[in-house]
Design an enzyme around this catalytic site. Structure first.
Site, PDB file in Angstrom:
ATOM      1  N   HIS A   1      12.738  17.533  -9.780  1.00 31.00           N
ATOM      2  CA  HIS A   1      14.097  17.428  -9.094  1.00 31.00           C
ATOM      3  C   HIS A   1      15.011  16.908  -9.565  1.00 31.00           C
ATOM      4  O   HIS A   1      15.646  16.093  -9.048  1.00 31.00           O
ATOM      5  CB  HIS A   1      13.594  16.721  -7.894  1.00 31.00           C
ATOM      6  CG  HIS A   1      12.350  17.341  -6.910  1.00 31.00           C
ATOM      7  ND1 HIS A   1      12.464  18.737  -6.886  1.00 31.00           N
ATOM      8  CD2 HIS A   1      11.574  16.931  -5.813  1.00 31.00           C
ATOM      9  CE1 HIS A   1      11.515  18.971  -5.813  1.00 31.00           C
ATOM     10  NE2 HIS A   1      11.059  17.957  -5.364  1.00 31.00           N
TER      11      HIS A   1
ATOM     12  N   HIS B   1      15.684  20.427   0.267  1.00 32.01           N
ATOM     13  CA  HIS B   1      14.390  19.854   0.566  1.00 32.01           C
ATOM     14  C   HIS B   1      14.135  19.262   1.793  1.00 32.01           C
ATOM     15  O   HIS B   1      13.542  17.950   2.157  1.00 32.01           O
ATOM     16  CB  HIS B   1      14.173  18.880  -0.749  1.00 32.01           C
ATOM     17  CG  HIS B   1      12.657  18.556  -1.037  1.00 32.01           C
ATOM     18  ND1 HIS B   1      11.814  17.817   0.038  1.00 32.01           N
ATOM     19  CD2 HIS B   1      11.950  18.447  -2.236  1.00 32.01           C
ATOM     20  CE1 HIS B   1      10.494  17.637  -0.627  1.00 32.01           C
ATOM     21  NE2 HIS B   1      10.642  17.988  -1.886  1.00 32.01           N
TER      22      HIS B   1
ATOM     23  N   ASP C   1       1.036  22.553  -1.836  1.00 29.78           N
ATOM     24  CA  ASP C   1       2.189  22.022  -2.433  1.00 29.78           C
ATOM     25  C   ASP C   1       2.364  22.922  -3.547  1.00 29.78           C
ATOM     26  O   ASP C   1       2.066  22.599  -4.845  1.00 29.78           O
ATOM     27  CB  ASP C   1       1.843  20.572  -2.923  1.00 29.78           C
ATOM     28  CG  ASP C   1       3.131  20.125  -3.738  1.00 29.78           C
ATOM     29  OD1 ASP C   1       4.490  20.519  -3.661  1.00 29.78           O
ATOM     30  OD2 ASP C   1       3.034  18.835  -4.248  1.00 29.78           O
TER      31      ASP C   1
ATOM     32  N   GLN D   1       8.463  26.991  -2.407  1.00 29.83           N
ATOM     33  CA  GLN D   1       7.490  26.007  -2.364  1.00 29.83           C
ATOM     34  C   GLN D   1       7.209  25.440  -0.886  1.00 29.83           C
ATOM     35  O   GLN D   1       7.843  25.149  -0.296  1.00 29.83           O
ATOM     36  CB  GLN D   1       7.980  24.849  -3.178  1.00 29.83           C
ATOM     37  CG  GLN D   1       6.957  23.835  -3.388  1.00 29.83           C
ATOM     38  CD  GLN D   1       6.142  24.063  -4.645  1.00 29.83           C
ATOM     39  OE1 GLN D   1       6.226  25.007  -5.409  1.00 29.83           O
ATOM     40  NE2 GLN D   1       5.116  23.062  -4.890  1.00 29.83           N
TER      41      GLN D   1
ATOM     42  N   GLU E   1      10.790  25.167   0.247  1.00 26.58           N
ATOM     43  CA  GLU E   1      11.665  24.975  -0.544  1.00 26.58           C
ATOM     44  C   GLU E   1      11.947  26.431  -1.602  1.00 26.58           C
ATOM     45  O   GLU E   1      11.317  26.590  -2.320  1.00 26.58           O
ATOM     46  CB  GLU E   1      11.345  23.961  -1.598  1.00 26.58           C
ATOM     47  CG  GLU E   1      11.069  22.597  -0.894  1.00 26.58           C
ATOM     48  CD  GLU E   1      10.174  21.655  -1.741  1.00 26.58           C
ATOM     49  OE1 GLU E   1      10.658  21.350  -2.873  1.00 26.58           O
ATOM     50  OE2 GLU E   1       9.350  21.268  -1.338  1.00 26.58           O
TER      51      GLU E   1
END
Length: 377
Positions: free
Chosen positions: A134, A204, A276, A314, A342
């Site tokens: 990130h 996010h 994830d 994601q 995401e």
């Protein structure tokens, strides 16, 4: 007397006829700006509230481009906040799991914080189990952006200087948030650079469509428009394979409850402690954005549809939330109290030439769009 009555009747007819042709003005999005506090170094931060006539409200701060609050009505017309986060700036100034954040320069993970571009090796911070995630310790989510109100749009701009967090190139980024009368929050990303670089931007937000502090999201029903996903190693870096979802717990081609298979002993679920992972989206040719995913929450009837121009999404189920963070209304966020969708390019793409490129070259313009659309059923 008769003449005055006739005149009154005639005028009444004229006004009545005229009213037929009066078209009511289209309801406009309202925007309000207010102070939201100051950073540790004294920079002023603002909060922008956008509302429409349908009962939807979005609050966004120019600190990290964070979506602080997103209020939408349920099937009974009751409005509630459907994103996790904090009620004041102080919460966002402390370490937190990227609640609502505008993430960059590179959303998601880069293996060992290293990539090569034009025969030059770049080293980034290893801030996630030996990998880069990130954008680094002080990515875009921790910067104060320049805000500009443009009618029904909030425009945020930021100049990320050459070498910031280890990335090459002076990168000029513009992110626009637009609330519509169709209960959409549209996020448009644009960027240019004076040197070849890599770029992967996303939002996010953690969603819980049942509303504020309503517990876990395991009953939410999810559809992801993808036949493949990218499996990961033990540090959540993609192996480079595009694996079929069919016959696995990763098959969300039909609407399925988050909790239906999340605790299966599938190796990928064990590694991620749940979902994830990046899904490889099926794109509709010729359209600027395509449906990436939809989520239905049975108790409230809220529906979230996500549309994007990006090749991947994601899906993260808040596996690492552990009750250590106190959020809105003084409640803690425990495991799986929120989910993220995401929209993105794939993780570790700079080191995976078979993945869609994330290289932004001098003279090119980066442009991506994501839409969060809310409704009820």
């Amino acid at each position: 007397m008769m003449k005055s009555r006739l005149m009154f009747f005639t005028l009444t007819l004229i006004f009545a006829a005229a009213s037929i042709f009066i078209v009511p003005a289209e309801a406009k999005i309202q925007m309000k700006k207010q102070a939201f506090g100051k950073t540790a170094d004294g920079a002023a931060v603002d909060l922008y509230t956008l509302t429409n006539s349908k009962g939807m409200e979005a609050q966004i701060t120019n600190f990290g481009g964070i979506i602080v609050s997103l209020k939408t009505p349920d099937r009974a017309g009751k409005t509630d906040d459907v994103v996790l986060g904090f009620e004041s700036l102080d919460g966002y100034l402390k370490p937190h799991p990227f609640f609502g954040a505008l993430v960059g320069r590179y959303a998601n993970r880069i293996a060992k914080g290293v990539f090569k571009l034009n025969n030059t090796e770049y080293k980034l911070a290893q801030n996630n189990n030996g990998n880069h995630i990130h954008g680094g310790p002080r990515g875009f989510d921790k910067r104060v952006w320049t805000a500009r109100e443009r009618g029904d749009e909030l425009e945020l701009t930021y100049l990320s200087k050459d070498g910031e967090e280890g990335y090459p190139g002076n990168l000029t980024v513009t992110v626009t948030y637009r609330l519509t009368e169709d209960n959409e929050l549209r996020i448009s990303y644009a960027a240019t650079t004076d040197k070849d670089t890599i770029l992967n931007l996303t939002n996010h937000s953690y969603f819980n469509l049942a509303g504020t502090n309503s517990g876990d999201v395991l009953a939410h029903e999810v559809m992801i428009n993808a036949d493949q996903f990218t499996p990961v190693d033990e540090t959540l870096i993609p192996t480079g394979e595009l694996a079929p979802v069919k016959g696995t717990p990763f098959d969300f081609t039909q609407r399925t409850a988050v909790g239906a298979r999340i605790n299966d002993q599938h190796q990928q679920l064990v590694v991620g402690k749940g979902y994830d992972h990046n899904w490889v989206l099926k794109r509709t040719g010729g359209e600027a954005v395509s449906l990436a995913a939809s989520v239905y929450e049975p108790t409230t009837g809220r529906v979230l549809e996500v549309y994007t121009s990006q090749p991947g999404v994601q899906f993260y189920t808040g596996n690492f939330l552990n009750g250590s963070v106190t959020g809105k209304r003084g409640k803690v966020y425990a495991q799986r109290h929120g989910f993220c969708l995401e929209t993105q390019h794939f993780p570790d793409s700079p080191n995976k030439p078979q993945f869609p490129t994330v290289v932004l070259k001098l003279g090119q313009k980066y442009q991506e769009t994501t839409v969060f659309k809310f409704s009820v059923k």
